[in-house]
Design an enzyme around this catalytic site. Structure first.
Site, PDB file in Angstrom:
ATOM      1  N   LYS A  17       4.907  65.085  33.975  1.00  0.00           N
ATOM      2  CA  LYS A  17       3.830  64.442  35.038  1.00  0.00           C
ATOM      3  C   LYS A  17       2.790  65.725  35.457  1.00  0.00           C
ATOM      4  CE  LYS A  17       6.007  67.295  38.674  1.00  0.00           C
ATOM      5  NZ  LYS A  17       5.333  68.131  39.375  1.00  0.00           N
ATOM      6  N   ASP A 161      11.816  65.235  42.679  1.00  0.00           N
ATOM      7  CA  ASP A 161      11.035  64.809  41.714  1.00  0.00           C
ATOM      8  C   ASP A 161      11.649  63.550  40.743  1.00  0.00           C
ATOM      9  OD1 ASP A 161       9.005  66.290  42.699  1.00  0.00           O
ATOM     10  OD2 ASP A 161       8.841  67.528  40.867  1.00  0.00           O
TER      11      ASP A 161
END
Ligand code: C5P
Length: 315
Positions: A17, A161
């Site tokens: 990401k 996350d």
């Protein structure tokens, strides 16, 4: 995240990401930081192969996959970001499976093979994505059939996350990162990502950071993303953790200076670093920029793009 099944084996492509925006509001009494971030999954993947087996034990084997970028770095004799991966109980994949078994009240066994490509200590979410992939794989292979929201609760216990990766695509994340507002599918965004030879510890960077006063909000950058206006998006990039990371590693300021001389739409550090990325106009432009950076010997250089869709195949 891409999930496929071959007989009883489940294979998951676990993406990296980037944080296009990250603002810190405050330090909480539990030591975490209250934040708002726009995260986008990109097509640099680890591969997790999950095979159920009889017995009670979960076996994990993992290693670096010899991707093109690792071969390029080796050929140059360059310092590279392929550091030791924890194989034992410290690995977030095993922790995730253990926590899922506790919550589900099952003692099922599996063999897991993890092929790593996403560099570590890079702010690219590699370990978190692997943990999310393990949860999704076990959910499918063990026929738990939990909805994503229930898996995300387990994920949030393991790391801030991890829930994002269960949804994939792009999302605005709040709280300590675990509250996910998924965004719809967007036009492809081409990027170049550099992971310098030295990584950064997430905890160290957060310890060093100062909350914003006044803070910025993610509304405008989210709008730019949703409308696919990448030049505008490039001007709105923001990462409140970057000044802290600049104090901890000389690579961040060095990369910032280098990128300032390149013709890109915008650039900044991802997450808590040490990776640094640029938004490009298209894939050809990204390849051109990556070629220039490779000649400078700044570490591992990746051409990548945003994932086209949210997680598919999660039951
Ligand atoms: O949640 P995760 O285990 O990934 O976080 C790693 C470390 O990063 C935490 O121990 C904490 O020091 C820091 N962190 C933080 N605030 C957040 C997320 C992470 O301070 N929102």
């Amino acid at each position: 995240m891409r999930i496929s099944r071959h007989a009883n084996t489940v294979i998951v492509q676990a993406p990296a990401k980037l944080n296009l925006f990250l603002e810190i509001f405050s330090r909480r009494s539990d030591g975490y930081h209250e934040l708002e971030t726009l995260m986008v999954a990109i097509n640099i993947y680890d591969t997790l192969v999950f095979t159920p087996r009889s017995g009670r034990e979960v076996h994990l084997s993992c290693g670096w996959s010899p991707g093109l970028e690792s071969r390029r770095c080796a050929a140059r004799g360059a310092a590279s970001p392929w550091e030791a991966i924890p194989h034992g109980g410290d690995n977030l994949v095993l922790k995730a499976i253990e926590r899922l078994r506790e919550h589900a009240g099952v003692e099922m066994a599996a063999t897991i093979n993890l092929g790593k490509r996403i560099p570590a200590a890079a702010g690219l979410g590699g370990a978190s994505s692997d943990a999310a992939a393990a949860l999704a794989a076990a959910n499918a292979a063990w026929n738990l059939n939990w909805p994503v929201e229930r898996l995300a609760e387990v994920a949030a216990e393991l790391g801030s996350d991890i829930p994002f990766f269960l949804y994939g695509g792009a999302a605005v994340c709040r709280g300590r990162g675990e509250k996910i507002e998924p965004l719809g599918a967007m036009p492809r965004l081409d990027v170049v990502v550099v992971r310098p030879p030295a990584g950064l510890s997430t905890a160290d960077v957060y310890r060093q950071c100062r909350p914003a006063d006044p803070p910025r909000r993610a509304d405008e950058v989210t709008q730019a993303w949703q409308q696919g206006r990448h030049a505008w998006l490039g001007r709105l990039l923001h990462n409140r953790l970057q000044p802290a990371a600049e104090q901890l590693s000389p690579w961040i300021a060095r990369l910032k200076q280098l990128f300032q001389r390149l013709d890109v739409l915008g650039h900044q550090m991802s997450g808590s670093g040490s990776s640094y990325f640029a938004l490009c106009r298209n894939a050809r432009h990204a390849r051109l920029i990556a070629g220039r950076l490779r000649m400078l010997g700044v570490g591992a250089v990746y051409c990548a793009a945003s994932e086209r869709s949210r997680t598919l195949g999660l039951v």
